[in-house]
Motif scaffolding. Structure first.
Motif, PDB file in Angstrom:
ATOM      1  N   ILE A   1     -17.566  70.483 -47.351  1.00 25.11           N
ATOM      2  CA  ILE A   1     -18.689  69.757 -46.749  1.00 25.11           C
ATOM      3  C   ILE A   1     -19.549  70.698 -45.913  1.00 25.11           C
ATOM      4  CG2 ILE A   1     -19.300  67.892 -45.142  1.00 25.11           C
ATOM      5  CD1 ILE A   1     -16.569  66.621 -45.888  1.00 25.11           C
ATOM      6  N   ALA A   2     -20.858  70.530 -45.992  1.00 27.62           N
ATOM      7  CA  ALA A   2     -21.784  71.192 -45.079  1.00 27.62           C
ATOM      8  C   ALA A   2     -22.269  70.155 -44.072  1.00 27.62           C
ATOM      9  CB  ALA A   2     -22.972  71.778 -45.835  1.00 27.62           C
ATOM     10  N   VAL A   3     -22.345  70.550 -42.827  1.00 29.59           N
ATOM     11  CA  VAL A   3     -22.844  69.673 -41.765  1.00 29.59           C
ATOM     12  C   VAL A   3     -24.093  70.292 -41.164  1.00 29.59           C
ATOM     13  CG1 VAL A   3     -22.364  68.640 -39.509  1.00 29.59           C
ATOM     14  CG2 VAL A   3     -20.547  68.786 -41.226  1.00 29.59           C
ATOM     15  N   ILE A   4     -25.174  69.504 -41.072  1.00 29.47           N
ATOM     16  CA  ILE A   4     -26.390  69.935 -40.387  1.00 29.47           C
ATOM     17  C   ILE A   4     -26.513  69.099 -39.125  1.00 29.47           C
ATOM     18  CG2 ILE A   4     -28.854  70.353 -40.558  1.00 29.47           C
ATOM     19  CD1 ILE A   4     -28.663  69.804 -43.526  1.00 29.47           C
ATOM     20  N   GLY A   5     -26.733  69.753 -37.993  1.00 27.96           N
ATOM     21  CA  GLY A   5     -26.867  68.978 -36.774  1.00 27.96           C
ATOM     22  C   GLY A   5     -27.384  69.786 -35.612  1.00 27.96           C
ATOM     23  N   VAL A   6     -27.753  69.073 -34.575  1.00 25.22           N
ATOM     24  CA  VAL A   6     -28.186  69.699 -33.323  1.00 25.22           C
ATOM     25  C   VAL A   6     -26.958  70.248 -32.596  1.00 25.22           C
ATOM     26  CG1 VAL A   6     -30.312  68.390 -33.135  1.00 25.22           C
ATOM     27  CG2 VAL A   6     -28.200  67.415 -32.241  1.00 25.22           C
TER      28      VAL A   6
ATOM     29  N   ARG B   1      -7.169  68.011 -37.977  1.00 26.01           N
ATOM     30  CA  ARG B   1      -7.114  69.105 -38.953  1.00 26.01           C
ATOM     31  C   ARG B   1      -7.748  68.771 -40.305  1.00 26.01           C
ATOM     32  NH1 ARG B   1      -1.075  71.144 -37.249  1.00 26.01           N
ATOM     33  NH2 ARG B   1      -1.744  72.366 -35.435  1.00 26.01           N
ATOM     34  N   PRO B   2      -7.583  67.549 -40.840  1.00 26.76           N
ATOM     35  CA  PRO B   2      -8.249  67.250 -42.119  1.00 26.76           C
ATOM     36  C   PRO B   2      -9.764  67.388 -42.040  1.00 26.76           C
ATOM     37  CG  PRO B   2      -6.562  65.614 -41.648  1.00 26.76           C
ATOM     38  CD  PRO B   2      -6.707  66.444 -40.412  1.00 26.76           C
ATOM     39  N   TYR B   3     -10.335  67.025 -40.908  1.00 28.75           N
ATOM     40  CA  TYR B   3     -11.788  67.152 -40.747  1.00 28.75           C
ATOM     41  C   TYR B   3     -12.181  68.624 -40.635  1.00 28.75           C
ATOM     42  CZ  TYR B   3     -11.566  62.155 -39.769  1.00 28.75           C
ATOM     43  OH  TYR B   3     -11.358  60.806 -39.883  1.00 28.75           O
ATOM     44  N   ALA B   4     -11.435  69.370 -39.857  1.00 28.53           N
ATOM     45  CA  ALA B   4     -11.740  70.799 -39.679  1.00 28.53           C
ATOM     46  C   ALA B   4     -11.646  71.553 -41.001  1.00 28.53           C
ATOM     47  CB  ALA B   4     -10.785  71.395 -38.650  1.00 28.53           C
ATOM     48  N   ARG B   5     -10.608  71.256 -41.787  1.00 30.08           N
ATOM     49  CA  ARG B   5     -10.413  71.958 -43.066  1.00 30.08           C
ATOM     50  C   ARG B   5     -11.492  71.596 -44.077  1.00 30.08           C
ATOM     51  NH1 ARG B   5      -4.586  70.947 -42.291  1.00 30.08           N
ATOM     52  NH2 ARG B   5      -4.855  69.040 -43.511  1.00 30.08           N
ATOM     53  N   ALA B   6     -12.035  70.386 -43.991  1.00 32.18           N
ATOM     54  CA  ALA B   6     -12.994  69.915 -44.995  1.00 32.18           C
ATOM     55  C   ALA B   6     -14.396  70.474 -44.800  1.00 32.18           C
ATOM     56  CB  ALA B   6     -13.043  68.390 -44.993  1.00 32.18           C
ATOM     57  N   VAL B   7     -14.709  70.968 -43.614  1.00 30.79           N
ATOM     58  CA  VAL B   7     -16.055  71.473 -43.338  1.00 30.79           C
ATOM     59  C   VAL B   7     -16.133  72.948 -43.689  1.00 30.79           C
ATOM     60  CG1 VAL B   7     -17.802  71.878 -41.573  1.00 30.79           C
ATOM     61  CG2 VAL B   7     -16.465  69.753 -41.538  1.00 30.79           C
ATOM     62  N   ARG B   8     -16.944  73.270 -44.683  1.00 37.36           N
ATOM     63  CA  ARG B   8     -17.084  74.656 -45.146  1.00 37.36           C
ATOM     64  C   ARG B   8     -18.234  75.376 -44.454  1.00 37.36           C
ATOM     65  NH1 ARG B   8     -16.595  76.328 -51.385  1.00 37.36           N
ATOM     66  NH2 ARG B   8     -14.420  76.236 -50.711  1.00 37.36           N
ATOM     67  N   LEU B   9     -19.315  74.670 -44.142  1.00 34.94           N
ATOM     68  CA  LEU B   9     -20.505  75.296 -43.585  1.00 34.94           C
ATOM     69  C   LEU B   9     -21.096  74.417 -42.490  1.00 34.94           C
ATOM     70  CD1 LEU B   9     -22.811  77.480 -43.726  1.00 34.94           C
ATOM     71  CD2 LEU B   9     -23.940  75.965 -45.384  1.00 34.94           C
ATOM     72  N   VAL B  10     -21.492  75.030 -41.383  1.00 32.44           N
ATOM     73  CA  VAL B  10     -22.152  74.307 -40.297  1.00 32.44           C
ATOM     74  C   VAL B  10     -23.491  74.979 -40.001  1.00 32.44           C
ATOM     75  CG1 VAL B  10     -22.017  73.532 -37.904  1.00 32.44           C
ATOM     76  CG2 VAL B  10     -19.934  73.660 -39.287  1.00 32.44           C
ATOM     77  N   ILE B  11     -24.560  74.204 -40.137  1.00 36.73           N
ATOM     78  CA  ILE B  11     -25.903  74.695 -39.819  1.00 36.73           C
ATOM     79  C   ILE B  11     -26.389  73.962 -38.575  1.00 36.73           C
ATOM     80  CG2 ILE B  11     -28.293  74.908 -40.579  1.00 36.73           C
ATOM     81  CD1 ILE B  11     -27.327  75.134 -43.422  1.00 36.73           C
ATOM     82  N   GLY B  12     -26.679  74.737 -37.535  1.00 41.96           N
ATOM     83  CA  GLY B  12     -27.142  74.163 -36.279  1.00 41.96           C
ATOM     84  C   GLY B  12     -28.648  74.287 -36.131  1.00 41.96           C
TER      85      GLY B  12
ATOM     86  N   ALA C   1     -22.490  77.371 -34.540  1.00 41.36           N
ATOM     87  CA  ALA C   1     -22.788  77.192 -35.965  1.00 41.36           C
ATOM     88  C   ALA C   1     -22.440  78.438 -36.773  1.00 41.36           C
ATOM     89  CB  ALA C   1     -24.271  76.864 -36.135  1.00 41.36           C
ATOM     90  N   ASP C   2     -22.414  78.287 -38.089  1.00 38.35           N
ATOM     91  CA  ASP C   2     -22.339  79.442 -38.984  1.00 38.35           C
ATOM     92  C   ASP C   2     -23.736  80.043 -39.168  1.00 38.35           C
ATOM     93  OD1 ASP C   2     -19.522  79.074 -39.551  1.00 38.35           O
ATOM     94  OD2 ASP C   2     -20.122  77.364 -40.778  1.00 38.35           O
ATOM     95  N   ILE C   3     -24.741  79.157 -39.216  1.00 39.90           N
ATOM     96  CA  ILE C   3     -26.156  79.548 -39.264  1.00 39.90           C
ATOM     97  C   ILE C   3     -26.900  78.637 -38.292  1.00 39.90           C
ATOM     98  CG2 ILE C   3     -28.228  79.770 -40.686  1.00 39.90           C
ATOM     99  CD1 ILE C   3     -26.346  79.691 -43.166  1.00 39.90           C
ATOM    100  N   SER C   4     -27.741  79.220 -37.453  1.00 33.54           N
ATOM    101  CA  SER C   4     -28.623  78.414 -36.609  1.00 33.54           C
ATOM    102  C   SER C   4     -30.043  78.564 -37.125  1.00 33.54           C
ATOM    103  CB  SER C   4     -28.539  78.856 -35.151  1.00 33.54           C
ATOM    104  OG  SER C   4     -27.241  78.633 -34.626  1.00 33.54           O
ATOM    105  N   ALA C   5     -30.840  77.489 -36.993  1.00 32.90           N
ATOM    106  CA  ALA C   5     -32.170  77.496 -37.601  1.00 32.90           C
ATOM    107  C   ALA C   5     -33.176  76.743 -36.747  1.00 32.90           C
ATOM    108  CB  ALA C   5     -32.107  76.878 -39.001  1.00 32.90           C
ATOM    109  N   GLY C   6     -34.427  77.229 -36.779  1.00 30.64           N
ATOM    110  CA  GLY C   6     -35.515  76.561 -36.075  1.00 30.64           C
ATOM    111  C   GLY C   6     -36.810  77.315 -36.292  1.00 30.64           C
TER     112      GLY C   6
END
Length: 342
Positions: free
Chosen positions: A175-180, A199-210, A283-288
């Protein structure tokens, strides 16, 4: 010692710190934490049953996932102003995105990831185009992704609440998550926790974009009371909201109004006043848009995971680089936000 929702209520909900990220809603195994739409409360409520408080069954998931507890806030204070990162670049999507924010780089990265089967789904925020009311959504195709492109500055949506649907019901594991920043910090709390229920939630998230964020606005106070009541702008007339020193409200024919941010202070959600993170340091990547020329997105690549996703999008021609962004305006906004309540 495991904490319960009662600790969360005392430390976060009752002190006005709640960010509204929805992490506690997602991870509660009893489905006992909810946001009530239309409620004057800026935090969720508990329906009464808690595995730990009621039956003595170890839990503490809601407290462990919250980004605004005393423990999490203390840890955030030790980070550099912009957090750790590997690279800084400006980029834009090479394809048309009707409602893109700045350069559409985040959409391009995620479109490539979905089409290359690097991720199964994207947890993000969509928006009703008629009312501008945001909602948490789970995206599984690039077509959906482009349809929901754009930033949301008004809040009525616990973004991470849908994470339970993604992880527990649909069994997605990439899962990728995009958020503030508050959303990003909640995912980081899950990743760092030793709570078995997280742990199931942590393992399921592959990418975090802030996403860069100074604050978000209450939906009713901004869209209905201010834009509608004061300026006479109906939500269906609005094509785009953007913050560049002021809130710029654009329609089909161009700029409808530019509202100084000082005039919108009453619309800011209370929990935002407790946030000191501008650039989503976890985040793994931050954007703005800050720091890049018009039409480009600033990307802060924080680790090898983030670098890999950006490089794949560049290699496949969905993303292109621009001139190097300016660090000074990003640091200036980050420093200003860092001065808020510690």
């Amino acid at each position: 010692m495991k904490r319960t929702y009662e600790d969360l209520k005392r430390e976060v909900w009752e002190t006005g710190r709640c960010s509204g990220c929805g992490a506690c809603v997602a991870v509660c195994p009893a489905n006992a934490i909810i946001f009530r739409e239309g409620s004057p409360d800026a935090h969720p409520v508990h329906t009464g049953y808690c595995k730990e408080a009621t039956d003595g069954v170890p839990c503490g998931a809601c407290y462990g996932a919250c980004p605004r507890t005393d423990e999490r806030r203390a840890a955030a204070g030790d980070l550099p102003l912009l957090g750790d990162y590997l690279d800084l670049l400006s980029a834009r999507a090479t394809f048309e995105i009707e409602r893109k924010q700045s350069g559409g780089a985040v959409t391009a990265i995620l479109k490539n990831a979905l089409e290359e089967d690097l991720i199964d789904a994207v947890v993000t925020v969509g928006e009703d185009k008629w009312t501008m009311k945001p909602f948490s959504t789970l995206i599984t195709s690039s077509g959906e992704l482009i349809h929901h492109a754009g930033s949301r500055y008004n809040w009525w949506v616990p973004t991470l609440a849908i994470l339970k649907e993604a992880v527990v019901r649909r069994k997605y594991r990439r899962i990728a998550v995009i958020g503030v920043p508050c959303v990003v910090s909640a995912i980081n709390a899950m990743r760092e926790s030793d709570n078995d229920l997280l742990r199931p939630y942590a393992r399921a998230v592959r990418l975090v974009i802030g996403l860069f964020c100074t604050e978000s606005f209450d939906y009713r106070k901004l869209i209905e009371d201010t834009l509608g009541g004061v300026y006479g702008i109906k939500p269906w007339q609005i094509r785009r909201l953007n913050v560049k020193g002021a809130l710029e409200v654009s329609g089909v024919g161009g700029l409808l109004h530019s509202i100084p941010l000082r005039d919108l202070e009453a619309c800011i959600r209370p929990g935002c006043l407790h946030c000191t993170d501008f650039s989503a340091v976890y985040a793994d990547i931050s954007a703005g848009a800050v720091g890049s020329p018009d039409g480009y997105t600033t990307l802060i690549i924080r680790n090898s995971v983030g670098r890999g996703f950006v490089e794949r999008a560049l290699q496949n021609g969905l993303l292109e680089e621009g001139e190097n962004p300016s660090l000074a305006p990003i640091e200036r906004l980050a420093a200003k936000k860092a001065q808020r309540i510690p």
